[in-house]
Design a protein around this motif. Structure first.
Motif, PDB file in Angstrom:
ATOM      1  N   ILE A  89     -10.310 -42.764 -10.226  1.00 20.90           N
ATOM      2  CA  ILE A  89      -9.852 -44.320 -10.701  1.00 20.90           C
ATOM      3  C   ILE A  89      -9.440 -45.471 -10.020  1.00 20.90           C
ATOM      4  N   CYS A  90      -9.452 -46.696  -9.797  1.00 22.72           N
ATOM      5  CA  CYS A  90      -8.946 -47.425  -9.074  1.00 22.72           C
ATOM      6  C   CYS A  90      -7.493 -47.948 -10.361  1.00 22.72           C
ATOM      7  N   ARG A  91      -6.291 -47.999  -8.661  1.00 21.41           N
ATOM      8  CA  ARG A  91      -5.213 -48.755 -10.534  1.00 21.41           C
ATOM      9  C   ARG A  91      -6.076 -50.316 -10.092  1.00 21.41           C
ATOM     10  N   HIS A  92      -6.121 -50.965  -9.499  1.00 22.41           N
ATOM     11  CA  HIS A  92      -6.175 -52.293 -10.022  1.00 22.41           C
ATOM     12  C   HIS A  92      -6.790 -52.409 -11.190  1.00 22.41           C
ATOM     13  N   ARG A  93      -8.182 -52.394 -11.489  1.00 18.73           N
ATOM     14  CA  ARG A  93      -9.108 -52.917 -12.482  1.00 18.73           C
ATOM     15  C   ARG A  93      -9.627 -51.232 -13.254  1.00 18.73           C
ATOM     16  N   GLY A  94      -9.618 -50.580 -12.763  1.00 13.86           N
ATOM     17  CA  GLY A  94     -10.357 -49.255 -13.204  1.00 13.86           C
ATOM     18  C   GLY A  94     -12.079 -48.759 -12.755  1.00 13.86           C
ATOM     19  N   ASN A  95     -11.988 -48.947 -11.467  1.00 15.64           N
ATOM     20  CA  ASN A  95     -13.484 -49.074 -11.503  1.00 15.64           C
ATOM     21  C   ASN A  95     -13.703 -47.121 -10.935  1.00 15.64           C
ATOM     22  N   LYS A  96     -14.479 -46.964 -10.905  1.00 11.69           N
ATOM     23  CA  LYS A  96     -14.587 -45.137 -10.230  1.00 11.69           C
ATOM     24  C   LYS A  96     -14.548 -45.451  -8.952  1.00 11.69           C
ATOM     25  N   THR A 115     -12.198 -46.196  -0.119  1.00 15.39           N
ATOM     26  CA  THR A 115     -11.608 -47.781  -0.178  1.00 15.39           C
ATOM     27  C   THR A 115     -13.003 -48.093  -1.607  1.00 15.39           C
ATOM     28  N   CYS A 116     -11.983 -48.949  -2.638  1.00 15.51           N
ATOM     29  CA  CYS A 116     -12.628 -49.604  -3.461  1.00 15.51           C
ATOM     30  C   CYS A 116     -13.768 -50.384  -3.803  1.00 15.51           C
ATOM     31  N   LYS A 117     -14.647 -49.964  -4.539  1.00 14.90           N
ATOM     32  CA  LYS A 117     -16.295 -51.070  -3.847  1.00 14.90           C
ATOM     33  C   LYS A 117     -16.025 -52.007  -4.532  1.00 14.90           C
ATOM     34  N   TYR A 118     -15.237 -52.542  -5.154  1.00 12.34           N
ATOM     35  CA  TYR A 118     -14.508 -53.698  -6.525  1.00 12.34           C
ATOM     36  C   TYR A 118     -13.934 -54.368  -5.909  1.00 12.34           C
ATOM     37  N   HIS A 119     -13.164 -54.560  -5.270  1.00 13.04           N
ATOM     38  CA  HIS A 119     -12.058 -55.545  -4.925  1.00 13.04           C
ATOM     39  C   HIS A 119     -11.697 -54.962  -3.402  1.00 13.04           C
ATOM     40  N   GLY A 120     -11.957 -53.459  -2.972  1.00 17.96           N
ATOM     41  CA  GLY A 120     -11.477 -53.532  -1.563  1.00 17.96           C
ATOM     42  C   GLY A 120     -10.099 -52.382  -1.402  1.00 17.96           C
ATOM     43  N   TRP A 121      -9.258 -52.369  -2.738  1.00 16.22           N
ATOM     44  CA  TRP A 121      -8.474 -51.881  -2.495  1.00 16.22           C
ATOM     45  C   TRP A 121      -8.093 -50.770  -1.886  1.00 16.22           C
ATOM     46  N   ARG A 122      -7.329 -49.542  -0.944  1.00 21.33           N
ATOM     47  CA  ARG A 122      -7.796 -48.736  -0.164  1.00 21.33           C
ATOM     48  C   ARG A 122      -6.783 -47.973  -0.639  1.00 21.33           C
TER      49      ARG A 122
HETATM   50  S1  FES Z   1     -11.140 -52.403  -9.202  1.00 18.76           S
HETATM   51 FE1  FES Z   1     -10.568 -51.064  -7.215  1.00 18.76          FE
HETATM   52  S2  FES Z   1      -9.622 -53.140  -6.328  1.00 18.76           S
HETATM   53 FE2  FES Z   1     -10.234 -53.542  -7.544  1.00 18.76          FE
END
Ligand code: FES
Ligand SMILES: [Fe+2]
Length: 422
Positions: A89-96, A115-122
């Motif tokens: 789970i991505c720490r930004h907004r919970g995307n897988k 790399t998160c597909k949603y907003h690119g956190w790595r």
């Molecule tokens: S939910 Fe992963 S970068 Fe926003």
């Protein structure tokens, strides 16, 4: 009259002090009980989720969907060679975080970072957050506090386990005497793998039941042997060499008359030709020393195979002709689960050996299909609750132990929770 000696108490079931009265299968048909198992068992015990060979180098990773524990897990080998696991789970907004085309599908591969597909956190391979898109837009965000959520991960003999309970005993302590007996077994030399996976319409414990007793084998699988042999097997019935219990874990130790068979006419022509079949290759490859203390507890000369159940859902079958197989049963609801089977052989050195492996693998699949569709038939009728108690015999002791253990985990967990809230 027993063919193989039983304990002094007269039965294995009484020997292990397990209740011999008819058993309820409510634990396999109740949605509420399943919810309790998720908390009490799947979030508390060590779960085997794979082998080190699936992570050959730094950056290798795979994901595992664990519906029973309500999460998805990333397992990754770091640059330092350590194997780590994280909630996916991505720490930004919970995307897988790690998936390819379909969010619910397991994936594997290798990478330098996630790399998160949603907003690119790595995130790096240790789970540290390394990059935040438009970091200046955030409010006092300290990247150090936003690494991936780690999960306890330990390895025994190449088998990677995770545990969601930070207070659980270490893996080796949990696995107990059976694992200790298999320490140094050459699992790492058996890297030729055949995998099957199936969605089963039955409670996870029902399939373990089917693999912890062979009482059914001469009947359910009778078409797998030539007619004469099949008749003999039905007349004799099945008895294990011995059964074992170690804490929540159990063992069925079995003879294995077909590798090689006493009489070659009892097996099918293709088995004679390839010198292979359900029991594996008739000619064992050289794998060096085997830790004999951990196998064939009765030291019987007809020994063929030991089936270990490491509670809750990992079975390891070690066969006399130097190969092994694993079963995993991953619950997806009270009456469904994903079944995985993997057969492991020493890599073939020629085409003939490869065919021997293939024959063992497809023969196994035929048997497993027969087991699996019986389970769906059992599950649907158990759910009718038209009959609620079932007499289990002494050859079914290991499954009685499984259900007793699983119910005890649920009861203990409930008692702890009640105590905490009192
Ligand atoms: S939910 Fe992963 S970068 Fe926003
Ligand atoms: Fe079977």
């Amino acid at each position: 009259m027993a063919h193989f000696p039983k304990p002094a108490e007269g039965s294995w079931t009484e020997h292990f002090k397990i209740d011999t009265s008819p058993t309820s299968y409510e634990d396999s048909i109740s949605p509420e009980h399943y919810e309790a198992e998720r908390e009490a068992i799947f979030k508390k015990t060590w779960l085997n989720i794979g082998r080190v060979e699936q992570l050959p180098k730094g950056g290798s990773y795979f994901t595992k969907e664990l519906s029973a524990a309500k999460t998805s897990v990333i397992v990754v080998r770091g640059k330092d060679n350590e194997i780590r696991s994280f909630h996916n789970i991505c720490r930004h907004r919970g995307n897988k975080l790690v998936w390819n085309d379909f969010p619910r599908e397991e994936v594997s591969g290798s990478c330098r970072q996630f790399t998160c597909k949603y907003h690119g956190w790595r995130y790096d391979l240790d789970g540290e957050l390394t990059f935040v898109q438009q970091e200046g837009e955030f409010f006092d965000l300290d990247k150090q506090n936003f690494g991936l959520a780690p999960i306890r991960t330990e390895v025994w003999e190449g088998f990677v386990f995770i545990n969601f309970d930070n207070d659980a005993a270490p893996l080796k302590e949990y696995l107990g005497a059976y694992a200790k007996g298999l320490d140094t077994y050459p699992f790492g030399k058996m890297t030729e793998v055949y995998k099957y996976r199936a969605e089963i319409g039955a409670n996870w414990k029902l399939f373990i039941d089917a693999f912890m007793e062979f009482y059914h084998a001469p009947i359910l699988h009778q078409k797998q042997a030539v007619d004469d042999e099949s008749r003999k097997l039905r007349e004799v019935g099945y008895e294990a060499l011995s059964y074992g219990v170690d804490g929540p874990h159990a063992l069925v130790s079995s003879w294995g008359g077909m590798a090689p068979p006493k009489d070659e006419s009892m097996v099918k022509p293709i088995e004679r030709l390839l010198r292979s079949g359900l029991f594996g290759l008739w000619d064992a490859p050289d794998v060096g020393p085997i830790p004999e203390a951990g196998l064939n507890p009765t030291r019987h000369k007809a020994w063929g195979e030991d089936s270990f159940l490491f509670f809750p859902n990992f079975m390891l079958l070690v066969w006399k002709p130097n190969w092994y197989l694993t079963y995993h049963y991953w619950p997806t609801s009270y009456n469904t689960h994903t079944f995985e089977c993997s057969l492991y052989f020493v890599p073939p050195t020629n085409a003939y050996e490869r065919l021997q492996h293939e024959l063992a693998a497809v023969t196994f699949k035929e048997y497993a299909l027969q087991d699996a569709n019986t389970l769906e038939a059992t599950q649907t009728m158990l759910e009718s609750r038209a009959v609620t108690e079932f007499p289990l015999n002494d050859q079914e002791v290991a499954l009685r132990h499984l259900h007793t253990t699983a119910r005890a985990y649920v009861a203990d967990h409930k008692a702890e929770k009640d105590q905490a809230s009192a």
